[in-house]
Motif scaffolding. Structure first.
Motif, PDB file in Angstrom:
ATOM      1  N   TRP A  19       0.860  -1.190   0.000  1.00  0.00           N
ATOM      2  CA  TRP A  19       0.000   0.000   0.000  1.00  0.00           C
ATOM      3  C   TRP A  19       0.892   1.233   0.000  1.00  0.00           C
ATOM      4  O   TRP A  19       1.778   1.380   0.864  1.00  0.00           O
ATOM      5  CB  TRP A  19      -0.907   0.030   1.223  1.00  0.00           C
TER       6      TRP A  19
ATOM      7  N   PHE B  95     -10.676   0.065  -4.843  1.00  0.00           N
ATOM      8  CA  PHE B  95      -9.998  -0.989  -4.068  1.00  0.00           C
ATOM      9  C   PHE B  95     -10.803  -2.297  -4.161  1.00  0.00           C
ATOM     10  O   PHE B  95     -10.230  -3.380  -4.315  1.00  0.00           O
ATOM     11  CB  PHE B  95      -9.866  -0.597  -2.603  1.00  0.00           C
TER      12      PHE B  95
ATOM     13  N   TYR C 187      -0.603  -1.033  -4.686  1.00  0.00           N
ATOM     14  CA  TYR C 187      -1.521   0.048  -5.069  1.00  0.00           C
ATOM     15  C   TYR C 187      -0.960   1.363  -4.530  1.00  0.00           C
ATOM     16  O   TYR C 187      -0.785   1.502  -3.316  1.00  0.00           O
ATOM     17  CB  TYR C 187      -2.876  -0.217  -4.406  1.00  0.00           C
ATOM     18  N   TYR C 188      -0.623   2.283  -5.424  1.00  0.00           N
ATOM     19  CA  TYR C 188      -0.149   3.616  -5.023  1.00  0.00           C
ATOM     20  C   TYR C 188      -1.235   4.624  -5.334  1.00  0.00           C
ATOM     21  O   TYR C 188      -1.614   4.826  -6.491  1.00  0.00           O
ATOM     22  CB  TYR C 188       1.128   3.973  -5.783  1.00  0.00           C
TER      23      TYR C 188
ATOM     24  N   TYR D 263      -7.528   5.903   4.740  1.00  0.00           N
ATOM     25  CA  TYR D 263      -6.522   5.072   4.065  1.00  0.00           C
ATOM     26  C   TYR D 263      -5.598   4.424   5.100  1.00  0.00           C
ATOM     27  O   TYR D 263      -5.205   3.265   4.965  1.00  0.00           O
ATOM     28  CB  TYR D 263      -5.733   5.916   3.070  1.00  0.00           C
TER      29      TYR D 263
ATOM     30  N   ILE E 276      -4.785   0.417   5.356  1.00  0.00           N
ATOM     31  CA  ILE E 276      -3.444  -0.163   5.399  1.00  0.00           C
ATOM     32  C   ILE E 276      -3.262  -0.988   6.674  1.00  0.00           C
ATOM     33  O   ILE E 276      -2.756  -2.119   6.628  1.00  0.00           O
ATOM     34  CB  ILE E 276      -2.381   0.958   5.326  1.00  0.00           C
TER      35      ILE E 276
ATOM     36  N   ASN F 258      -5.156  -4.006   6.212  1.00  0.00           N
ATOM     37  CA  ASN F 258      -4.887  -4.664   4.913  1.00  0.00           C
ATOM     38  C   ASN F 258      -6.199  -5.134   4.286  1.00  0.00           C
ATOM     39  O   ASN F 258      -6.290  -6.205   3.668  1.00  0.00           O
ATOM     40  CB  ASN F 258      -3.933  -5.856   5.080  1.00  0.00           C
TER      41      ASN F 258
END
Ligand SMILES: N=NNCCOCCOc1ccc(-c2cn(C[C@@H]3NC[C@@H](O)[C@H]3O)nn2)cc1
Length: 449
Positions: free
Chosen positions: A12, A382, A398-399, A438, A442, A445
């Motif tokens: 992530w 996502f 995923y950026y 976000y 993360i 997950n």
């Protein structure tokens, strides 16, 4: 509420680019870039904005890395400024440029964040543009020279490398529509630029491999899913040509060793032959370790005999919302793209190296930035990425674009993509609600269904 969990080692991250955030455009020996010149040219950028200061990341990088750590990013994708390293594009190296990126990489590693470097994110040294830029085949060798310097100085610290960001935008917005630097309106030049970019990617990747470095190298393409407005034969043909133009013009050389036949024939008849040297198409197939994908939206097209060479008109739909870039919000297009890539183009590891949305974010009276639409956009994408992984697509990371609000090219600072708000008067950073959300994604997950 149940969650969709991602693979254990899923990466992530968040992404930025040098010209869009660094500022310090003449600091410590940096040479002029084509975006310095373009943004200083009247009428090229909205509101006359430039990257002279941008987010002042050059001086505020420590604060920014601490914000990344607070978010719990596994990785940070950023680009290095070629004219900071080689002010004239070739020859004498600027040690202070190398020193900046060493400080940044050290800060990231200290924070437990994996650096991912994009070598070319549009800021070509102006000195090379003065020699023809990417339209001049010599620039291929200058890029290999620059990439080798970066590999030699950072190859033991950085394990994910991207040669080029969005060569389609570099080629066609920079040299056909003229919306981006250097601002030419010459489609044949744009096709030659696209070819030279592909050759330079592969020769740089070959150089990386010959150094025997740990890590992986790839290229990032801006890709979309293209749909016909109706199932008519004309609309389907229009969609096929737009797909060739937007996507397969780069995917086919990389993975099939040739340009898409139908569009290549149309271009040959219109523009004649390109300067493709013997062996180029073999070079372009140099194995790469992963494919980076920048996905934002889909294209919905219909046949229109008046709409240029492709006879394709881009359509809007009332069935979807749109971002501040006037791009349709279409998460299913990400799933369809990932499945198409895996089923028809490549079994390589994939990274989403950019996905995000611009909205007109405001700082509320309580000092917070309530960007629910960005949270909704990211969550929906996502979920589609997760669906593709479940279907067997080797999506490894995923950026989010972008870590912070920044200089959005011809739109200047008028388009905010960041999960962190930047006050351009004070350079103050404020985590938007999407950043806090976000962080939870993360940490877990996973994302709520
Ligand atoms: N709907 N009609 N289309 C018809 C033809 O469109 C012409 C315009 O094409 C495009 C294509 C792509 C983009 C684009 C912008 N970003 C955002 C940046 N990515 C890298 C990073 O620096 C971000 O700032 N990614 N992609 C813009 C315009």
């Amino acid at each position: 509420m149940s969650k969709l969990y991602f693979p254990e080692d899923f990466v992530w991250g968040a992404a930025t680019a040098s010209y869009q955030i660094e500022g310090a455009y003449q600091k410590d020996g940096k040479g002029e870039s084509i975006w310095d010149k373009f943004s200083h040219t009247s009428g090229k950028v909205l509101n006359g904005d430039t990257g002279d200061i941008a987010c002042d990341h050059y001086h505020r990088y420590k604060e920014d890395v601490q914000l990344m750590k607070k978010l719990g990013l596994n990785s940070y994708r950023f680009s290095t400024s070629w004219p900071r390293i080689l002010p004239q594009g070739t020859g004498k190296v600027n040690q202070k440029g190398l020193d900046f990126y060493k400080r940044l990489v050290d800060e990231l590693l200290e924070a437990g964040i994996e650096p991912a470097i994009t070598l070319y994110h549009w800021d070509l040294p102006q000195a090379l543009q003065d020699k023809g830029g990417w339209g001049n085949r010599d620039t291929i060798n200058y890029f290999v020279e620059y990439s080798q310097i970066m590999f030699e100085h950072f190859g033991n610290l950085v394990s994910r490398w991207i040669t080029h960001n969005e060569p389609w935008v570099v080629a066609f917005l920079g040299n056909s529509t003229g919306e981006h630097a250097p601002g030419f309106k010459d489609h044949k030049l744009a096709l030659q630029v696209a070819h030279n970019l592909l050759v330079s990617h592969c020769l740089a990747a070959r150089g990386f491999r010959e150094l025997g470095l740990e890590g992986e190298i790839g290229i990032t393409l801006n890709l979309n899913s293209v749909y016909p407005l109706t199932d008519s034969k004309e609309d389907q043909q229009a969609a096929e040509l737009v797909n060739d133009y937007n996507n397969d013009w780069f995917l086919d050389p990389l993975f099939k060793g040739k340009y898409p036949d139908k569009l290549a024939q149309i271009y040959r008849e219109e523009y004649g032959e390109l300067d493709i040297k013997a062996g180029d198409m073999e070079i372009i197939q140099e194995p790469t370790d992963f494919l980076g994908i920048n996905y934002y939206s889909r294209a919905l097209v219909k046949h229109n005999s008046e709409a240029g060479l492709l006879q394709a008109e881009y359509m809007r739909t009332e069935e979807s919302g749109y971002t501040a870039m006037d791009w349709e919000i279409y998460p299913k297009g990400l799933y369809d793209l990932l499945m198409n890539l895996y089923q028809n183009h490549t079994k390589l590891d994939l990274y989403i190296t950019e996905n995000g949305a611009a909205f007109d974010d405001q700082v509320a009276a309580d000092g917070k930035v309530y960007d629910q639409r960005r949270k909704d956009y990211l969550k929906a994408h996502f979920i589609k990425a997760h669906q593709a992984i479940e279907a067997g697509v080797p999506l490894k990371g995923y950026y989010v674009w972008s870590l912070m609000d920044n200089f959005e090219w011809a739109f200047g600072y008028d388009r905010r993509f960041g999960i962190i708000h930047v006050n351009y008067d004070t350079c103050e950073r404020t985590l938007k609600e999407s950043a806090h959300w976000y962080k939870e994604v993360i940490t877990n997950n996973g994302v709520d269904k």
